[in-house]
Design an enzyme around this catalytic site. Structure first.
Site, PDB file in Angstrom:
ATOM      1  N   GLU A 337       0.792  -1.224   0.000  1.00  0.00           N
ATOM      2  CA  GLU A 337       0.000   0.000   0.000  1.00  0.00           C
ATOM      3  C   GLU A 337       0.834   1.289   0.000  1.00  0.00           C
ATOM      4  OE1 GLU A 337      -4.332  -0.982   1.701  1.00  0.00           O
ATOM      5  OE2 GLU A 337      -2.839  -0.695   3.264  1.00  0.00           O
ATOM      6  N   ILE A 338       1.699   1.417  -0.994  1.00  0.00           N
ATOM      7  CA  ILE A 338       2.368   2.696  -1.201  1.00  0.00           C
ATOM      8  C   ILE A 338       1.362   3.628  -1.881  1.00  0.00           C
ATOM      9  CG2 ILE A 338       4.318   3.887  -2.259  1.00  0.00           C
ATOM     10  CD1 ILE A 338       5.069   1.861  -0.090  1.00  0.00           C
TER      11      ILE A 338
END
Length: 580
Positions: A337-338
């Site tokens: 989850e960048i």
């Protein structure tokens, strides 16, 4: 010399001698009214009966640092169980009483690590005072001791007799992931979880220790991270706490795999080092901005800045000390989850983008500076799938060779599993569609318009992004190698159910995990199908109710799956009558 192969060959030879004259019954055919969870691979019981366990009953086992405490624990449990089944087994008692369980371990030196042999054979003969447990390794012996303990009930204590169990797991990696950052869990709760995992023959506790919300791990090399980033001095894990968890895991045959998630999910690091964290302490979803321009996937912003040298000074201290505290050869480095908006909000990264750089390059810089370092510490790195599968920010897979990298999938169900194994990666399955235990409890954000609707509207997932609630039958029936060819299926190491803790804490820990993790435990140990290939969840229902009852008797507050009436009226709670 291939030692593992030779020991496996010897063990198989011994099993053949033990079982040669007895026709084996498949796992689905293990006879009622005594059951073991997860169901063994083979269970032979030609004339079901029981014998008393002598008050002077002993377990004779070779001395071993971790097996010996397990033997003592099971001995106490067996002699004091007084377990009353939901339906008392109608078994005749014969004599003489059982005096001894003799444990033979073929390879006493095998370490607890991925792929360790967990095969065992348990024999409880008729008309004799000695039972035998032949185990490939100390950890296999623990699995056999658990099976023996589930054959014991009543007062005076008795045990099923005249049987032979030969058992081994289908998948080598069978785990539970617990997030202890969003809400804190005292060590005692973690130990109870690990003990219950061992009883279910699960063998990996994936400890998601840190996240944006808090940094509870006390590190001597970076003391400010926990001092400033935890929820308080009473909600941290010291080196002594970690040692206690690791030792407890070894005594129960459960590996402890740490996860320090980075470079995303690191907002808590900013309390100590604001200069290395982008977009820290900002509101996660700017007013009026589309979802694509959010700064985080949920409240709690902050990504490490890969373009600042000091980032790696801190990261390498964290990684090095974490690998010192946790001896397992797996190290989970996160990388999920960048969120583009977070890095775009940072002036340093803005400059990089203005010079025709990309956010994927920023991530590649971080992976290039950390992955080789983790490898240098003799660790196999586990990453969430995002690092190579994310639609927007990802690294070139060539940077993460399959030989030294394991992927964990949580999106896309079988489709993403297929993508990973077809690229040659060993894969751990934690599909949110099946294995996320936090789903179905709504959303934790305040003033959420999803809950301000006129009567009669379609609630759909009830505000939970991964809703609905994942039932035990959904989990049990999931085949984690679905759609894979034989070569691809061999790369699936196993699976993990996951409890993220936005809406969970110690008050609900047991009921959120059990018995749904038990469902996965059996599916990964002996499968979810009978010998004809038919799903066996209907047959498993009464057995699971009994297993829940036994877990509760051991202090695990597992939730029920049916009214008691159902198990006392077999088959009456099915949707279809199997007889007609």
């Amino acid at each position: 010399m291939n030692t593992h192969y030779n020991f496996h060959t010897l063990f198989t030879f011994l099993l053949t001698i033990i079982c040669y004259t007895i026709p084996l019954i498949s796992a689905v055919g293990s006879p009622s009214p005594i059951n073991i969870w997860p169901k063994p691979r083979s269970f032979t019981w030609t004339i079901p009966h029981a014998i008393l366990i002598s008050p002077s009953f002993t377990i004779n086992s070779p001395s071993h640092r971790y097996l010996t405490p397990a033997v003592n624990r099971y001995l106490r449990q067996i002699l004091t169980t007084n377990y009353t089944p939901l339906i008392p087994p109608p078994l005749n008692l014969t004599t003489p009483p059982l005096q001894t369980l003799t444990v033979n371990v073929i390879d006493l030196t095998a370490p607890l690590s991925h792929g360790v042999n967990e095969s065992y054979t348990l024999t409880i003969p008729s008309n004799t005072t000695t039972a035998t447990l032949v185990a490939a390794t100390p950890w296999a012996a623990m699995r056999g001791l658990e099976s023996f303990s589930q054959l014991v009930w009543a007062s005076p204590v008795r045990v099923a007799a005249g049987l032979v169990i030969s058992d081994w797991p289908m998948f080598e990696h069978r785990g539970v992931m617990l997030d202890t950052s969003r809400n804190y869990y005292p060590v005692e709760d973690i130990l109870r979880l690990i003990g219950a995992m061992s009883a279910n023959k699960l063998n990996v506790f994936h400890w998601h220790i840190t996240d944006s919300q808090s940094f509870p791990l006390v590190l001597e090399s970076e003391p400010e991270l926990a001092r400033k980033g935890s929820y308080g001095s009473g909600m941290v894990y010291t080196g002594g706490d970690v040692e206690r968890v690791v030792e407890f895991g070894l005594e129960h045959g459960v590996r402890i795999v740490p996860e320090i998630d980075m470079p995303g999910h690191t907002g808590s690091w900013a309390e100590a080092y604001p200069e290395i964290v982008a977009c820290a302490n900002m509101f996660w979803w700017p007013a009026g901005a589309p979802w694509e321009d959010r700064l985080a996937s949920e409240p709690g912003t902050g990504h490490l800045n890969p373009l600042i040298p000091k980032t790696y000074d801190v990261v390498k201290n964290v990684v090095k000390e974490t690998t010192t505290l946790f001896p397992d050869t797996f190290y989970h480095a996160g990388a999920d989850e960048i969120v583009p908006g977070c890095w775009k909000a940072d002036p340093t990264i803005q400059k990089h983008l203005a010079n025709n750089g990309t956010l994927s390059q920023v991530l590649e810089i971080f992976i290039n500076n950390t992955s080789p370092y983790i490898l240098s510490l003799n660790r196999t790195t586990v990453y969430w799938e995002d690092v190579i599968l994310d639609a927007g920010i990802k690294v070139n897979p060539s940077m993460l060779p399959p030989e030294t990298t394991i992927m964990q999938t949580w999106n896309g169900g079988p489709h993403n599993t297929k993508r990973l194994v077809s690229a040659g990666y060993r894969t751990i399955v934690s599909s949110s569609d099946y294995y996320y235990l936090d789903c179905g409890h709504g959303d934790f954000t305040g003033n959420n318009s999803a809950y301000d609707q006129p009567p009669g509207f379609d609630q759909k997932k009830g505000g939970s992004w991964c809703g609905p609630f994942k039932t035990w039958q959904l989990i049990y029936n999931y085949d984690i190698t679905y759609g894979l060819n034989e070569t691809e299926a061999k790369l699936v190491l196993g699976g993990e159910v996951a409890l993220w803790s936005e809406q969970a804490d110690p008050t609900v820990l047991d009921s959120r995990i059990w018995p749904r993790a038990s469902a996965m435990a059996e599916a990964l140990w002996s499968g979810n199908r009978d010998e004809t290939g038919v799903k066996r969840s209907a047959e498993a229902t009464d057995r699971l109710s009994e297993w829940i009852h036994r877990m509760v008797s051991r202090g695990v507050k597992a939730e029920p799956i049916q009214p008691l009436w159902c198990i006392r009226n077999p088959g009456m709670c099915n949707t279809k009558n199997p007889i007609f």
